[in-house]
Scaffold this active site. Structure first.
Site, PDB file in Angstrom:
ATOM      1  N   SER A  85      34.731  18.101  63.717  1.00 32.53           N
ATOM      2  CA  SER A  85      33.583  19.668  63.839  1.00 32.53           C
ATOM      3  C   SER A  85      33.880  20.463  64.916  1.00 32.53           C
ATOM      4  O   SER A  85      33.579  20.502  66.081  1.00 32.53           O
ATOM      5  CB  SER A  85      32.033  19.215  64.134  1.00 32.53           C
ATOM      6  OG  SER A  85      31.024  19.930  64.065  1.00 32.53           O
TER       7      SER A  85
ATOM      8  N   ASP B 284      39.205  20.201  70.467  1.00 32.11           N
ATOM      9  CA  ASP B 284      40.122  21.049  69.747  1.00 32.11           C
ATOM     10  C   ASP B 284      41.776  21.256  71.412  1.00 32.11           C
ATOM     11  O   ASP B 284      42.731  21.453  70.688  1.00 32.11           O
ATOM     12  CB  ASP B 284      40.875  21.915  69.160  1.00 32.11           C
ATOM     13  CG  ASP B 284      39.238  21.748  67.532  1.00 32.11           C
ATOM     14  OD1 ASP B 284      40.381  21.102  66.826  1.00 32.11           O
ATOM     15  OD2 ASP B 284      39.135  23.182  67.552  1.00 32.11           O
TER      16      ASP B 284
ATOM     17  N   ASP C 176      35.749  18.235  57.772  1.00 32.15           N
ATOM     18  CA  ASP C 176      35.507  19.589  59.514  1.00 32.15           C
ATOM     19  C   ASP C 176      34.017  20.291  59.292  1.00 32.15           C
ATOM     20  O   ASP C 176      33.707  20.164  57.827  1.00 32.15           O
ATOM     21  CB  ASP C 176      36.763  20.058  59.335  1.00 32.15           C
ATOM     22  CG  ASP C 176      37.141  21.175  60.638  1.00 32.15           C
ATOM     23  OD1 ASP C 176      35.656  21.015  61.821  1.00 32.15           O
ATOM     24  OD2 ASP C 176      38.228  21.645  61.057  1.00 32.15           O
TER      25      ASP C 176
ATOM     26  N   LYS D  74      40.533  15.035  55.955  1.00 32.34           N
ATOM     27  CA  LYS D  74      39.182  15.694  57.305  1.00 32.34           C
ATOM     28  C   LYS D  74      38.257  16.600  56.806  1.00 32.34           C
ATOM     29  O   LYS D  74      39.030  17.302  56.356  1.00 32.34           O
ATOM     30  CB  LYS D  74      40.507  16.244  58.020  1.00 32.34           C
ATOM     31  CG  LYS D  74      40.032  17.364  59.235  1.00 32.34           C
ATOM     32  CD  LYS D  74      41.810  17.247  59.954  1.00 32.34           C
ATOM     33  CE  LYS D  74      40.619  17.955  61.638  1.00 32.34           C
ATOM     34  NZ  LYS D  74      41.986  18.934  62.360  1.00 32.34           N
TER      35      LYS D  74
ATOM     36  N   ASP E  18      46.325  20.402  56.886  1.00 35.61           N
ATOM     37  CA  ASP E  18      45.187  21.380  57.285  1.00 35.61           C
ATOM     38  C   ASP E  18      44.502  22.176  56.872  1.00 35.61           C
ATOM     39  O   ASP E  18      44.611  22.444  55.840  1.00 35.61           O
ATOM     40  CB  ASP E  18      45.304  21.505  58.559  1.00 35.61           C
ATOM     41  CG  ASP E  18      43.853  20.651  59.764  1.00 35.61           C
ATOM     42  OD1 ASP E  18      43.112  21.577  59.500  1.00 35.61           O
ATOM     43  OD2 ASP E  18      44.004  20.129  60.110  1.00 35.61           O
TER      44      ASP E  18
END
Ligand code: DGJ
Length: 730
Positions: free
Chosen positions: A526, A547, A479, A477, A367
């Protein structure tokens, strides 16, 4: 045929397997909406009543009939200027600044296949004969303004979609001040509206209330569909439940700002509509230019709200999501974020990856924190170059080492953003969305790049290809961690275009990337679920739902998300306890069962911190997930109870042919010496018997769907139970 036009009566009828939709061109060239409901035949014009409305406005100049008022009649495409004082779908101003137009029918065409929209995501058809499209042309003679109303009908998916294109075919400029894509006018009904509301880390909680007089709307002025409101809305009978009553839904295939509105008028009629947010929207069209209104997917059910969800699930899973990963099972992943945040190096990543591989995890996601000087969230966005010093190796070497462990390798990016502390910002301060002379508003200390600009998109495309080409990367990913506040672009004098053009730019960049890397699995994100919409699902067949990974809160977030969006898209991970967001501790079994409700299952914790005995548990979790994932992703969902209102939150997934089912239940309330909780199942084959696979007990489907089955009496808070049923012959 799915679309039929009766030239004698000028009735246009759209038909799906279980629904009928009707509109009619009236003698004055206006489109009157007649019906959207259970499948039927015949002309529904009888539903529209006419009475003297001389106290009202809304009678066009050439009509001279006091029983005719567009302020009252149900309309297919209400526009400002007709005399309809309800909320319109279209508002335009001419070159002098005057408001108003008068759009009348000029013709229509019917074609095979679903329509597509230039630059925008849209529901597609695979074979031309599985769908039909209708284009209805309207024209305002004074302005030379043309509106093309688009309808797509996918009969076996039971959906009808709407979009439209506004073209300036006149000689002077016209400015579009409001543009909604679809509406439904109801001539009567005691109706409720359901919207899905939340915030960062608590997205899409269902909210339902009766539609009263006046107008009620939700939407986003954030330049993104947002964590706060979902671009999905249900209208249903006040008495409708999950399993009974009529319900209608609109799902916006767009990821920017939106508005969803319901309005009850002076005659108790209800208008429902969905489209672009009016906020900072004012779109000039020069002669020859056009503007495309994004698509809305519509569904109708006379079997309750649950069926609406299953229609949406199937349509989005099969005809919005695309590409290599659409029908493939998604790898079980481990993500480094909640395990390490920014505090990692190549060796600690590999330590996590080794344990992950040993447990049966299939994809390792690195990440945020791997590029430029990114050791915190105040710098480096925009500088997509690998921090080899931090990783202690090149990206290719890291990916190879992870691949050697038997894992796929994936990375995190946030391409639409830029940090002031970045080389890109130092080189191109004019590339951000910011007002000259005004200090920009910050969000997570970052600014938004102006993706309405081709040069900015080209730069990002090159930078991202530079990363994706240098290592074996099979997952990205994507974001997006703040909203757009200062919507000012240096490249235009028409700032009312920027928010819309920004989204077109995002879609363009994503399209170029998925074309170039068709086998890479893109996951949307997001700040968790801030762009959890059908527009993004066209590019990213899975999205990080929130999240918030606490299993209790996730029950509500996933429950709410399931109303409009398929489980195959839902990113859901097992994380550490106490949970880092709300400090709650929930058993590992329950965390697993809750995460298995999503079709993109994974782990998001430092596996090496777990006690050794948890390892076998996780191995069993992963193998259980593999056994049930096809039922989760492809089955029909039944929300058996609610995490917001009930003592037990239970849901069921059933393969469409009824041969297999799973029922999961999480206990949310315990009392001393309590009665067992009973869960009543749905969707099984009536008259058949089902064996529960863990216990071997055979149950009659009719009893399971009537009296239900008891959960263990001796239970505890957050205990969870997952039952697997298989239909047995004879
Ligand atoms: C927000 C995302 O939702 C998280 O999962 C994580 O990727 C962080 N951003 C990283 O900055």
């Amino acid at each position: 045929m799915p679309i039929d036009f009766n030239s004698a009566t000028k009735l246009i009828m759209l038909t799906t397997d279980t629904t009928t939709y009707q509109m009619k061109v009236d003698p004055y060239g206006y489109l009157i909406h007649l019906y959207y409901g259970a499948r039927t035949s015949g002309d529904m014009s009888y539903l529209v009543t006419y009475a003297d409305r001389s106290g009202m406005c809304g009678c066009p100049y050439d009509v001279h009939d006091r029983t005719y008022s567009l302020d009252v009649l149900p309309q297919e495409f209400p526009f400002q200027g007709s005399g309809d004082m309800r909320s319109p779908l279209l508002v335009v101003r001419d070159a002098e600044g005057a408001f108003g137009c008068d759009l009348r029918y000029v013709g229509h065409t019917i074609s095979n296949g679903m329509f597509s929209l230039p630059g925008l995501p849209a529901v597609y058809s695979e074979e031309d004969d599985e769908a039909q499209s209708l284009s209805v042309q309207l024209r305002d003679e004074r302005l030379g303004l043309e509106v093309e109303l688009l309808y797509g009908v996918l009969p076996h998916f039971d959906v009808i979609t709407r979009a439209l294109i506004v073209t300036n075919a006149g000689n002077a400029s016209v400015t579009v001040e409001r543009l909604q894509s679809a509406c439904l006018d109801f001539v009567h009904g005691d109706l409720d509206v359901m919207t899905f509301n939340g915030r960062h880390a608590m997205e899409r909680r269902p909210d339902r209330h009766r539609i009263g007089h006046g107008s009620f709307s939700v939407g986003s002025r954030r330049g993104m569909s947002s964590n706060q409101y979902s671009p999905f809305m249900i209208v249903c009978d006040h008495a409708a439940t999950e399993f009974n009553g009529r319900a209608w839904a609109m799902n916006y295939v767009y990821s920017g700002g939106f508005e969803a509105e319901v309005e009850r008028d002076q005659y108790n009629q209800v208008r429902v509509q969905m489209g672009l947010s009016d906020d900072r929207f004012s779109y000039p069209l020069n002669p020859g230019e056009r503007l495309v209104a994004p698509e809305v997917i519509m569904a109708y059910s006379h079997e309750g709200i649950g069926r609406i969800s299953n229609i949406m699930h199937r349509c989005i899973r099969k005809r919005v999501c695309r590409g290599y990963w659409r029908d493939r099972r998604r790898p079980v992943l481990v993500n480094s974020w909640e395990a390490m945040h920014f505090n990692f190096n190549g060796d600690s990543l590999l330590d996590l990856a080794k344990t992950a591989a040993d447990l049966g995890i299939e994809l390792f996601v690195m990440d945020d924190g791997w590029f430029a000087e990114r050791d915190n969230d105040i710098c480096s966005l925009g500088d997509w170059r690998v921090n080899e010093k931090k990783l202690g190796r090149s990206l290719a070497e890291l990916a190879d080492q992870i691949n050697d462990l038997g894992l796929k390798f994936g990375i995190w990016v946030e391409p639409e953003m830029i940090s002031e502390d970045s080389d890109l910002y130092r080189a191109h301060p004019d590339w951000v969305l910011a007002l000259p002379g005004k200090a920009p508003t910050l969000g997570r200390d970052q600014l938004v790049l102006d993706l309405s600009r081709v040069d900015v998109r080209d730069n990002l495309f090159e930078q991202l290809c530079g990363i994706l080409d240098q290592a074996h990367i099979e997952y990205v990913k994507w974001d997006y961690n703040r909203c757009i506040t200062d919507a000012y672009s240096r490249t235009t004098t028409d700032q009312g275009k920027v928010l819309y053009d920004y989204m077109i730019g995002v879609y363009d960049l994503l399209e170029r990337l998925i074309k170039r890397y068709p086998k890479v699995l893109f996951e949307g994100c997001s700040a968790g679920g801030g762009r959890y919409d059908a527009g993004m699902m066209y590019y990213t067949p899975q999205i990080w739902t929130s999240d918030n990974t606490d299993a209790d809160n996730r029950l509500t977030i996933q429950y709410g998300s399931s109303f409009g969006f398929p489980l195959s898209v839902m990113g859901a991970h097992v994380s550490a306890c106490p949970n880092e967001i709300n400090n709650r501790t929930v058993p590992l079994t329950t965390r697993g069962h809750v995460a298995m409700a999503g079709g993109s299952f994974g782990y998001e914790l430092d596996l090496n911190e777990l006690p050794g005995r948890a390892f076998d548990h996780i191995r069993r979790q992963i193998s259980l997930y593999h056994e049930i994932e096809n039922i989760v992703c492809e089955g029909e969902l039944y929300r058996l109870s609610s995490p917001m209102d009930d003592d037990v939150c239970a849901w069921e997934n059933v393969l469409e042919d009824g041969s297999e089912a799973i029922m999961t239940a999480v206990v949310l309330k315990v009392e001393g010496y309590a009665q067992a909780n009973y869960v009543t199942l749905r969707g099984l084959t009536p008259g058949a018997n089902y064996r529960e696979l863990t216990t071997g007990v055979v149950y009659p489907a009719n009893a399971l769907m009537d009296m239900g089955m008891p959960l263990p009496v001796n239970t505890e808070m957050y205990a969870s139970y997952l039952y697997r049923f298989e239909r047995v012959e004879g």
